[in-house]
Design an enzyme around this catalytic site. Structure first.
Site, PDB file in Angstrom:
ATOM      1  N   ASP A  43       0.841  -1.200   0.000  1.00  0.00           N
ATOM      2  CA  ASP A  43       0.000   0.000   0.000  1.00  0.00           C
ATOM      3  C   ASP A  43       0.877   1.251   0.000  1.00  0.00           C
ATOM      4  O   ASP A  43       2.043   1.203   0.418  1.00  0.00           O
ATOM      5  CB  ASP A  43      -0.873   0.035   1.266  1.00  0.00           C
ATOM      6  CG  ASP A  43      -1.905  -1.081   1.282  1.00  0.00           C
ATOM      7  OD1 ASP A  43      -2.174  -1.651   0.203  1.00  0.00           O
ATOM      8  OD2 ASP A  43      -2.409  -1.381   2.380  1.00  0.00           O
TER       9      ASP A  43
HETATM   10  N1  URA Z   1      -1.333  -5.614   4.392  1.00  0.00           N
HETATM   11  C1  URA Z   1      -1.774  -4.334   4.278  1.00  0.00           C
HETATM   12  O1  URA Z   1      -2.778  -3.962   4.857  1.00  0.00           O
HETATM   13  N2  URA Z   1      -1.075  -3.498   3.483  1.00  0.00           N
HETATM   14  C2  URA Z   1       0.060  -3.846   2.840  1.00  0.00           C
HETATM   15  O2  URA Z   1       0.673  -3.017   2.152  1.00  0.00           O
HETATM   16  C3  URA Z   1       0.514  -5.167   2.982  1.00  0.00           C
HETATM   17  C4  URA Z   1      -0.208  -6.036   3.769  1.00  0.00           C
END
Ligand code: URA
Length: 243
Positions: free
Chosen positions: A106
């Protein structure tokens, strides 16, 4: 993975379409770099992991390339974005050519991201059946307690996808910090898992893929090529063991 080797002079003659005699002169000019040092030896054997450049431009575009990046917060895991810088833009143009992202993070997650042009390798890493572990360090808004680990191990039902998450390992590191190991990557998975405890994730950092840790010498935003051993480690394999 099998390694194909060829003599440097043969490879240069073929790639640059020049006679061998000219290859000798080219090597003497110091314009060909092999793994960051001027290549002088005609007979040296190069393999698919050798980084070969001519006047700073990568030769052998077909050679598999493997890169680790320490992704900063605010950099997007996409090939193109109108608002945020992309993880590929952390590399110079000549290096990023032909690479794709293996397993996205993310925007507000930091840490280990792998890039490659070898789709067989990226598929092997991402295949759900391969269960390649990914380790995350998580900082939470509220204190953790002993209910978390068994809940993560049992899995959570995600109604939107109609799936139950695979068993995940959670270790409490301090009052508000945990290490979580997932073998899959659903949308916002870790944030949604902690959401079940109404415990917002304040910081999320990926520290390992397979048996390959993020190089602690890489500061945020830096990248480097993987060694052949590390290519195997990401798959969770020990490079020294027989294949
Ligand atoms: N879980 C999440 O919520 N975000 C990420 O970037 C990776 C795993």
């Amino acid at each position: 993975m099998e390694t194909k080797r060829s003599r440097l002079d043969r490879l240069l003659a073929k790639t640059l379409q020049i006679p061998r005699k000219q290859v000798r002169q080219l090597l003497l000019s110091g314009r060909v770099m092999l793994d960051g040092i001027p290549a002088k030896d005609m007979d040296v054997l190069v393999d698919e992991f050798s980084q070969l450049t001519f006047d700073g431009v990568a030769l052998r575009d077909d050679a598999p390339r493997y890169v680790m990046v320490n992704k900063p917060i605010g950099v997007v895991c996409a090939t193109k974005d109108d608002i945020h810088p992309t993880v590929l833009e952390l590399l110079p143009q000549a290096e990023r050519e032909g690479l794709h992202i293996v397993g996205r993070l993310d925007l507000n997650t930091s840490g280990l991201v792998l890039l490659t042009n070898d789709s067989r390798w990226s598929r092997a890493l991402m295949l759900p059946q391969a269960h390649v572990p990914k380790e995350y360090l998580v900082t939470l808004a509220n204190p953790l307690d002993t209910d978390y680990a068994p809940a993560f191990a049992s899995g959570f039902y995600f109604q939107f996808e109609d799936i139950t998450t695979a068993p995940a390992q959670l270790d409490i590191l301090s009052e508000r910090q945990a290490r979580v190991v997932l073998t899959e990557g659903k949308y916002h998975q870790i944030k949604r898992m902690f959401g079940r405890f109404r415990n917002p994730v304040m910081a999320l950092h990926r520290s390992r893929i397979g048996a390959l840790p993020l190089d602690s010498a890489l500061s945020s935003g830096q990248w480097r090529h993987l060694t052949p051993e590390e290519v195997q480690l990401a798959l969770g394999m020990d490079a020294s063991s027989p294949k």
